[in-house]
Scaffold this active site. Sequence first.
Site, mmCIF file in Angstrom:
data_model
loop_
_atom_site.group_PDB
_atom_site.id
_atom_site.type_symbol
_atom_site.label_atom_id
_atom_site.label_comp_id
_atom_site.label_asym_id
_atom_site.label_seq_id
_atom_site.Cartn_x
_atom_site.Cartn_y
_atom_site.Cartn_z
ATOM 1 N N GLU A 90 0.787 -1.225 0.000
ATOM 2 C CA GLU A 90 0.000 0.000 0.000
ATOM 3 C C GLU A 90 0.824 1.283 0.000
ATOM 4 O O GLU A 90 0.368 2.310 -0.502
ATOM 5 C CB GLU A 90 -0.923 -0.001 1.235
ATOM 6 C CG GLU A 90 -1.975 -1.092 1.232
ATOM 7 C CD GLU A 90 -3.005 -0.895 0.144
ATOM 8 O OE1 GLU A 90 -3.514 0.239 -0.018
ATOM 9 O OE2 GLU A 90 -3.291 -1.868 -0.576
ATOM 10 N N SER A 475 -48.244 -22.446 44.973
ATOM 11 C CA SER A 475 -47.850 -22.688 46.364
ATOM 12 C C SER A 475 -46.370 -22.494 46.625
ATOM 13 O O SER A 475 -45.950 -22.470 47.782
ATOM 14 C CB SER A 475 -48.264 -24.101 46.779
ATOM 15 O OG SER A 475 -49.676 -24.196 46.810
#
Length: 844
Positions: A90, A475
């Site tokens: 690059e 319960s």
Amino acid sequence: MRHILRFFGFLMAWASLGAVFAMIAVAGVVYIYSRDLPDTSALAAYEPITLSRVYSGEGALMDEYARERRIFTPADEIPDLVKEAFISAEDKNFYTHLGFDPRGIAAAVFEALQGQRPRGASTITQQVAKNFLLSGEREIERKIKEIILAVELERTLSKEQILELYLNEIFLGQNAYGVTAAAQNYFSKTLEELTPGEAAYLAALPKAPSDLHPVRERDAAEGRRNYVLREMYENGYITEEVELAAQEAPLRTVQSGDIPSARREVPPRGYFTEEIRRQLSARFGEDKLFGGGLTVRATIDRDLQDDVEAALRKKLESWDRDHGKWRGPLDTIDPALLDDEDAWRGALAGKWLPRDIDGWRLAVVLELGDSSARVGIEGVPDDEDGHFLTLKDAAWTGAGKPSDLWAPGDIVLVREITDDEGKFVRWSLRQIPELQGAVMAMDPSTGRVLAMQGGFSYQASVFNRATQATRQPGSSFKPFVYAAALDHGYNPATIVLDAPVTVQTGAGAWKPMNSSRQFYGPSPLRIGIENSRNVMTVRLAQDIGMDSVAEYAERFGVYDNMPHHLAYALGAGETTLWKMVAAYGMFANGGLRLEPTLVDRVQDRRGRTIYRHDQRECDACNETTHTAGEPEPWVIDRSERVMDPITAYQLTSMMEGVVQRGTATVLNDLGLHLAAKTGTTNDAKDAWLISFSPNLVVGCFIGYDTPRPMGRGAYGGTMCGPVVHDVLAEAKKTISNPDFKVPESAVAVKMDRRTGIRQPDDASGPNIVTEMFRRGEEPQVYAAADMVIGEGNFTFGSDLPLSINEEGDYAPQPGNQGGQGGQGAGAPPPPPAGQLGVGSGGLY
């Protein structure tokens, strides 16, 4: 001669003037385009979007959360080989230019004037400026701004900082952002393990990742890789020998199938990791979770999680098969594809269907016979004989012929059945149950959730029934009523009348009933909770006041703002398994505030701890030496006390009786010190069981997602009991079995559990229990607690059918049938449909 000198002077003057004007023009352009440019100094503190990862306590990767698959790596940890490959590809002058490359720009312009395809002239610094600071500008404007910002970046950041930004931000295809993620995605390697050829291929990708796909565009990919290798050699980064060897090597990647994917190490997402995502998103925000590079340490016990999943699935599937209803295939594929194995396998692979059920596989019905169906099975090669599902195996469906169940192209689930020696017997038809449920296991001393399963299959339904399903606890809520009563002067031997009662409400008279539809007369509190007596619970709640019950429920986190309706004493409100297990954990740890957690610790991308669940302090833990006689290091727990320790022990002792003699006797053969409470709501729409020992709480809920009766035989003990039993049976292999700690200042006395009368200290027998009292409140030998008689809105029913049986218990008169209001020794009667009215809460 004079004219020649004058001419050259004229040219020099115009040249100088042109240079001045050019400089002014350049300065003007710079000035114009420099206005409103972003501040480059912000990049010094920039943190790229990075995936977050979840690990188990053993360090095994469990899940990843990411919008962009990026793994941040500081510049000093990126190998030189990788840096050199990208610089060669690059920006070969990266370490010498001032942000832009005049020679590169001039070469690009010259090539363009020659009619050649222009090459990119952007430096790495310019690409950083473009990617981080610019967007949407026209090409010429953007290039000018790039150069201006690049020069400024070079003044603000070091070359290594710029390279770090670039190598962590760049998109390299395959959903990989940054070089570390790309190395893993393409080669299943860390950066240090990359070869020159592999590093060169990654460096070739920034220009056009899709055009250099390692399989579809293999020639172009290898060509660009070889170009980068040549540049690396010419720049002096590798030798010619290395260059040539790497160029001759074929490009082998995960995508080509030559390398196993590292992504296979990440297990499929489940209820546990999805709930971590939900909770951390709420705490930190989704941006932080999906892009902050967090490292999350989960509380999960992998073995226990496997046990929880297996136990819940076993019960749900057995219930589903016992009810014999086949609900059809999961999906279908075009029957025209069935003659081509590659075609139907490809079509099956493309279906998003459950694949997370251990031992189950997807299969396609290929053809039907007289008594069987030939199937093709995902992940299992076909053979000459083929694979078959038989009607005999599917007898639970009640089908008379194969076409009653299947059609060619149907996608179904199958399981391999083996004999005791592990040899294959047959393939068996399976289906995902309609009935659902959840299980959760937690350490009551720390709140660490060790296992959680929110349904039969996460991939079939992501709805987490442990944390998201609000259901009536029935319960299983009663312990909070009893806890409030114990703190209001009651004790485990206090006598409460179990007799008909009418409660006047705004909607009319309400007459609560025990699940057996019988009444048992004066009974101690212990009997009331062991056998889950509804009427006794209502009397308690009426006596101490629903405001007290609500305060306890809210203190323990069961409800946020509980209505003061008496039916809530029987569990008519809605809550979650998550909240109930946490609340029971406070019983188990002696009454200390507990916050359940799925996460031990969260660290940011730099390794700094930003969340830690355990806030306990350790005295002298950081000391490097220890002198004889000095106290050992110890953990200081400053947790809030939400319950008196004696109350907690009394309640726990009574709930141990639920396991030993009451509605949770299914757990009694485990040999563990256990307390528990079951819950079954009206019409058996919800079944619960929550059990705890001093070091483990296990809770279970089962019910249809859209509440409806589960049918005869569906109770907390019969539905959730086997699930919790299986989990604890496996857990006991690795956990200790301590007894519950007796609080200081408690006095132990022997009591007759049936009558609530104190016995001598040497008394023994099946009905003699040891009860704990606060010092000074214990009854005298042979003394009984006062009977509690209901007042206010209570009215006694006439002709109460009570008598004393041979054992001295109050019982229905001869001729009346019924048990002890719970499951006890035999199967309970069917739920009295409509007896309590809609939303009345618990049966038992």
